[in-house]
Write a protein that holds these residues in place. Structure first.
Motif, mmCIF file in Angstrom:
data_model
loop_
_atom_site.group_PDB
_atom_site.id
_atom_site.type_symbol
_atom_site.label_atom_id
_atom_site.label_comp_id
_atom_site.label_asym_id
_atom_site.label_seq_id
_atom_site.Cartn_x
_atom_site.Cartn_y
_atom_site.Cartn_z
ATOM 1 N N TYR A 1 8.532 -2.302 -37.806
ATOM 2 C CA TYR A 1 9.879 -2.070 -37.283
ATOM 3 C C TYR A 1 10.629 -3.389 -37.288
ATOM 4 C CZ TYR A 1 13.781 -0.747 -34.329
ATOM 5 O OH TYR A 1 15.050 -0.519 -33.861
ATOM 6 N N GLU A 2 11.801 -3.369 -37.926
ATOM 7 C CA GLU A 2 12.656 -4.560 -38.034
ATOM 8 C C GLU A 2 11.886 -5.765 -38.559
ATOM 9 O OE1 GLU A 2 14.523 -5.057 -34.193
ATOM 10 O OE2 GLU A 2 16.171 -3.724 -34.758
ATOM 11 N N LYS B 1 19.565 -2.598 -28.810
ATOM 12 C CA LYS B 1 20.758 -3.300 -29.298
ATOM 13 C C LYS B 1 22.024 -2.671 -28.724
ATOM 14 C CE LYS B 1 18.745 -4.899 -33.659
ATOM 15 N NZ LYS B 1 18.861 -4.878 -35.145
#
Length: 294
Positions: A135-136, A282
């Motif tokens: 992830y990311e 975020k």
């Protein structure tokens, strides 16, 4: 007289033509024999090469079989290798060739199943596929699925979380005919789960004022208690992730007992869209910068 002379000339020309042909054919005969001899020699060499290739192929098959059984039948491998001269350069070359073909087979399998890491198991009768999640750009857990190849494709062992519908995915993807389709579907489910769980972890680490009220093992639901700083009002935020392959929610719901009109305000409708389109940790960061939450 004229007819006789003409006939004589034609006969003479015919004789010259026959002589010319005989001169052309005579030197060609030795050349033709030489050509046939060369062809016979080339065929003989080709026959010897084919014999050598067949023998090499047999030895390669024997070595490949011993390499495939190396992990569980080391003693048998040693007995088979003793049949060949240990000090022979040809023997060493054959081992290198066998190893090369073994690696080629693994790379081919790796390509067929879409680049997943794969190793042979059960003496070549099965494969173990590793599916990494991320992830990311951060690698997370790696899961493994062991598939028997004979007599038919069958999942024998795995460490996939129980809430991932493994059997349904295998059936829907037609495991027998489309292994790559099955692995792609499974990878999407695993990465979707890993991404949602990682977001939940980041929410807890980065947003201390946000209280996580509820979540489940699949991380398909997330209930948070947010605080509006201006009036010190609590807002209950519920995120539903009905698509198990995605990391973004499919529904966002706000509830505020102190101000029931707040969720319908333009500002909080923007917050709803933000949470639908942006990873939750975020989105909360943006909402805090705008002064909507603590």
């Amino acid at each position: 007289m004229e007819g006789i002379s003409t006939k004589g000339v034609l006969s003479h020309l015919s004789l010259l033509e026959v002589q010319a042909r005989s001169r052309k054919t005579r030197p060609e005969q030795p050349s033709r024999v030489k050509e046939l001899k060369a062809k016979v020699e080339a065929l003989r060499i080709q026959r010897e090469q084919l014999k050598a290739e067949i023998e090499t192929h047999k030895n390669l098959q024997k070595l490949r079989a011993s390499m495939d059984k190396q992990s569980t039948h080391e003693e048998e491998e040693e007995e088979e290798e003793e049949e060949m001269d240990e000090d022979s350069e040809n023997s060493e070359l054959l081992r290198l060739m066998a190893r090369h073909t073994q690696l080629e087979d693994l790379l081919h399998a790796h390509h067929i199943i879409g680049g997943y890491d794969v190793i042979k198991t059960s003496q070549g009768k099965g494969v173990c596929v590793s599916l990494a999640t991320a992830y990311e750009g951060v690698y997370l857990e790696t899961y493994n699925v062991e598939i028997d190849l004979k007599p038919r494709l069958r999942i024998s062992r795995h460490n996939i979380p129980p809430f991932i519908p493994l059997d349904s995915l295998a059936e829907q993807s037609n495991l027998q005919a489309e292994v790559r389709t099955f692995l792609d579907a499974l990878s999407k489910h695993l990465n979707g789960f890993a991404g949602r769980r990682q977001q939940l972890k980041l929410v807890k680490e980065l947003h201390k004022p946000v209280e996580v009220m509820e979540s489940n093992v699949l991380c398909s639901i997330l209930v948070m208690l947010l605080t509006v700083p201006t009036v010190n009002t609590a807002v209950l935020c519920t995120l539903d992730y009905t698509d198990p392959t995605r990391c973004l929610p499919t529904r966002v719901h706000f509830e505020c007992k102190a101000n029931k009109a707040l969720p319908e305000s333009p500002e909080w409708k923007k917050n709803s869209s933000l949470l639908m389109e942006t990873p939750v940790h975020k989105a909360l960061m943006t909402m805090r910068k705008m002064g909507n939450i603590l």
